[in-house]
Design an enzyme around this catalytic site. Structure first.
Site, mmCIF file in Angstrom:
data_model
loop_
_atom_site.group_PDB
_atom_site.id
_atom_site.type_symbol
_atom_site.label_atom_id
_atom_site.label_comp_id
_atom_site.label_asym_id
_atom_site.label_seq_id
_atom_site.Cartn_x
_atom_site.Cartn_y
_atom_site.Cartn_z
ATOM 1 N N SER A 195 -32.303 -33.051 14.918
ATOM 2 C CA SER A 195 -32.431 -32.603 13.542
ATOM 3 C C SER A 195 -31.461 -33.355 12.632
ATOM 4 O O SER A 195 -31.570 -34.560 12.481
ATOM 5 C CB SER A 195 -32.231 -31.087 13.465
ATOM 6 O OG SER A 195 -32.635 -30.591 12.216
ATOM 7 N N LYS A 223 -36.239 -29.619 22.200
ATOM 8 C CA LYS A 223 -36.715 -28.382 21.580
ATOM 9 C C LYS A 223 -38.045 -27.994 22.219
ATOM 10 O O LYS A 223 -38.937 -28.838 22.335
ATOM 11 C CB LYS A 223 -36.887 -28.626 20.086
ATOM 12 C CG LYS A 223 -37.100 -27.401 19.220
ATOM 13 C CD LYS A 223 -37.083 -27.817 17.750
ATOM 14 C CE LYS A 223 -37.143 -26.629 16.828
ATOM 15 N NZ LYS A 223 -37.114 -27.046 15.409
ATOM 16 N N ARG A 274 -36.429 -29.533 7.582
ATOM 17 C CA ARG A 274 -35.731 -28.871 6.478
ATOM 18 C C ARG A 274 -36.027 -29.599 5.168
ATOM 19 O O ARG A 274 -36.273 -30.800 5.149
ATOM 20 C CB ARG A 274 -34.219 -28.855 6.736
ATOM 21 C CG ARG A 274 -33.786 -27.865 7.794
ATOM 22 C CD ARG A 274 -32.299 -28.037 8.098
ATOM 23 N NE ARG A 274 -31.793 -26.984 8.956
ATOM 24 C CZ ARG A 274 -31.906 -26.965 10.282
ATOM 25 N NH1 ARG A 274 -32.536 -27.959 10.906
ATOM 26 N NH2 ARG A 274 -31.403 -25.973 10.988
ATOM 27 N N THR A 284 -30.743 -14.907 13.307
ATOM 28 C CA THR A 284 -30.751 -16.289 12.839
ATOM 29 C C THR A 284 -31.574 -17.173 13.765
ATOM 30 O O THR A 284 -31.529 -17.046 14.982
ATOM 31 C CB THR A 284 -29.320 -16.846 12.752
ATOM 32 O OG1 THR A 284 -28.683 -16.686 14.024
ATOM 33 C CG2 THR A 284 -28.519 -16.117 11.703
ATOM 34 N N ALA A 331 -30.395 -21.905 5.688
ATOM 35 C CA ALA A 331 -30.038 -23.276 6.054
ATOM 36 C C ALA A 331 -31.204 -24.231 5.793
ATOM 37 O O ALA A 331 -31.531 -25.085 6.620
ATOM 38 C CB ALA A 331 -29.606 -23.341 7.512
#
Length: 540
Positions: free
Chosen positions: A94, A104, A254, A321, A347
């Site tokens: 990431s 992942k 993101r 989270t 985030a």
């Protein structure tokens, strides 16, 4: 990435892949025939690790849908559900520094694995540590390898992204001209082409950052949350006369944005973007007949989403989270008959289950552009829309920071001292009254009838959430991936000033009553910005 069993290297990738392959073959025989989707980003060794992973599944005669080219992370969970695969693997770290990489795993529902599946896979890895014959060989063509899978899946993914973003507006309008940066990551291989294909042409990529580069030469830390990460984008925008910035992190899961406001750049926090996107999506749902709609965010994210959802008659759920929780909770809610359009985490992570059940920066950017164009037709910029929401629901201010711990023992001692202190019994912390105390490690919540949390308890982690007067809530937790103790403080006030004062005072209370007495060796920044840009200077 280094030698050793605690690091990412060829051997540990082989072992993880063998364990997962045997787990699917033995415990999920029916779905294993659907194969495994394997993608990778553009980091050092990512392509090699992906190929080594593929070998393990091929050896078990499990089909591999292999992404030969560097790929964006959300395309893997999308591929899992699109192909009805048994699992998915993404090789990525990431937004971590250049020396890192990661592995992942997604299950057949398109969400990241969670308990108890993760424990079962870990056990299978332990039982398959010795590399199998052919484990180290180069990836070779065979009947179980679909080496062109990315060429097949990517057009389906980008079409789904566009169709979804377009469905959130009654008519698509051109967004404001913007500058785009993927921060040397794989987003630059997908997002500009997607924009061009739908007629969005008024944007300028940051030339130094638009091509993948695993060394991330222009940023000290390739995370758009970090101070300085968007400096080149801001310089490019100033040079080009543009007032909007769109950014992805290096694996494009993101999304971040910044806007020029009164001559200065304002970087939206993850909470800001989270509620802006929620407001836009809630508007788009008003004329639809979904009787049962649910949204969610994590316990360290803003409470503003819950207030907005409640006002619209929409079900809200809180999650621990991480999107391994939110993706699986969304799947559960869907099984109960809910439409779950959205979830987010502070985030910079935003999930749109209509596309995939993980955070998705590509979809978030397209939805944001749709929303921005709509607001523009109403005479609003994203910043102005945010201020409008604050007027309607109260001004939410956050102050998020961390304390760097010298070792795990110091962290454990800190949380032990807090629990053994007088705070829970006396119900005070500094100048604040404690209204509710939730301990997700010990499984205690003073705010429920049976004093048990509604969220899953995790004795292996350290996490406290306190609700204080002055409408303050904060979470204090040990990071699971870094030597840090993180603090997330939020207040809702009648004005920005009132909310800023409350979050700053709460931070000082934690610092003076918890950290300095119980963990004086922890270090921290003495200057930190609140979510509105106010810089809080910690006194000596």
């Amino acid at each position: 990435m280094a030698a050793g069993f605690s690091c990412m290297n060829s051997l540990t990738v082989i072992q993880a892949s063998q364990g997962l392959a045997k787990y699917l073959k033995d415990k999920h025989t029916d779905s294993a025939s659907g194969g495994v989707v394997i993608g990778h980003d553009a980091r050092h060794n990512s392509a090699k690790f992906a190929a080594l992973a593929a070998n393990a599944f091929i050896s078990q005669q499990i089909p591999v849908w292999f992404y030969s080219e560097p790929s964006v992370t959300p395309s893997v969970p999308f591929g899992v559900t699109h192909l009805k695969a048994a699992a998915g693997i993404m090789i990525t770290a990431s937004h971590n520094p250049a020396q890192d990489n990661g592995y992942k795993v997604y299950f057949k529902n398109g969400a990241q694995i969670n308990t108890p599946i993760d424990v079962e896979i870990a056990q299978s890895i332990e039982e398959n540590l010795a590399p199998w014959p052919g484990a180290w060989k180069d990836l070779q063509e065979c009947e179980y390898l679909h080496a062109d899978a990315y060429k097949t899946i990517l057009p389906h993914y980008t079409k789904t992204v566009w169709d979804y973003a377009n469905s959130t507006v009654s008519d698509w309008k051109q967004p404001r001209p913007f500058v785009y940066t993927p921060l040397h990551g794989v987003g630059g291989l997908v997002f500009p082409d997607l924009c061009q294909s739908v007629g969005v042409t008024e944007f300028t990529p940051v030339p130094e950052q638009v091509e993948p580069n695993p060394d991330f030469p222009t940023v000290s830390f390739p995370n758009p949350e970090e101070a300085g990460a968007l400096d080149l984008a801001m310089q490019t925008a100033d040079r080009e006369g543009k007032t909007l910035i769109i950014s992805h992190d290096p694996d494009a899961d993101r999304f971040a944005a910044a806007e020029k406001v009164d001559g200065s750049w304002f970087s939206f926090t993850g909470n800001h973007i989270g509620v802006l996107l929620a407001s836009h999506l809630f508007d788009s749902l008003e004329n639809k007949n979904d009787a049962r709609i649910a949204v969610l965010n994590s316990t360290v994210s803003t409470g503003m989403l819950e207030k907005m959802a409640t006002a619209k008659g929409i079900q809200f759920e809180e999650a621990l989270t991480g999107f391994k929780w939110m993706g699986n909770i969304a799947r559960r809610l869907e099984g109960e008959g809910y439409n779950v359009p959205y979830a987010f985490e502070e985030a910079l992570g935003y999930m749109f289950p209509a596309v995939c059940h993980d955070k998705d920066g590509i979809t978030a950017a397209m939805v944001f552009l749709a929303a921005q164009a709509k607001w523009q037709s109403q005479g609003l910029t994203p910043y102005m829309k945010l201020q409008q929401l604050f007027k309607e629901y109260g001004h939410y201010e956050t102050l998020n920071n961390y304390f760097r711990s010298p070792n795990p023992e110091t962290t454990m001692a800190l949380f032990g001292a807090i629990r053994n202190g007088p705070y829970r019994a006396e119900r005070t912390l500094g100048p604040f009254k404690i209204l509710r105390w939730r301990d997700m490690t010990e499984g205690y919540d003073s705010g429920t009838a049976d004093n048990k949390p509604t969220l899953p308890v995790d004795k292996s982690s350290q996490m406290l959430t306190l609700w204080l007067d002055q409408d303050v809530r904060f979470t204090f937790r040990a990071s699971g991936t870094e030597p840090k103790v993180k603090l997330y403080v939020e207040s809702c006030g009648a004005s920005r000033e009132q909310a800023v004062d409350a979050v700053c005072n709460a931070f000082l209370a934690v610092l003076k009553e918890w950290v300095l007495p119980f963990a004086p060796s922890m270090t921290y920044s003495r200057q930190m910005p609140t979510s509105s840009g106010h810089v809080f200077q910690i006194p000596e």
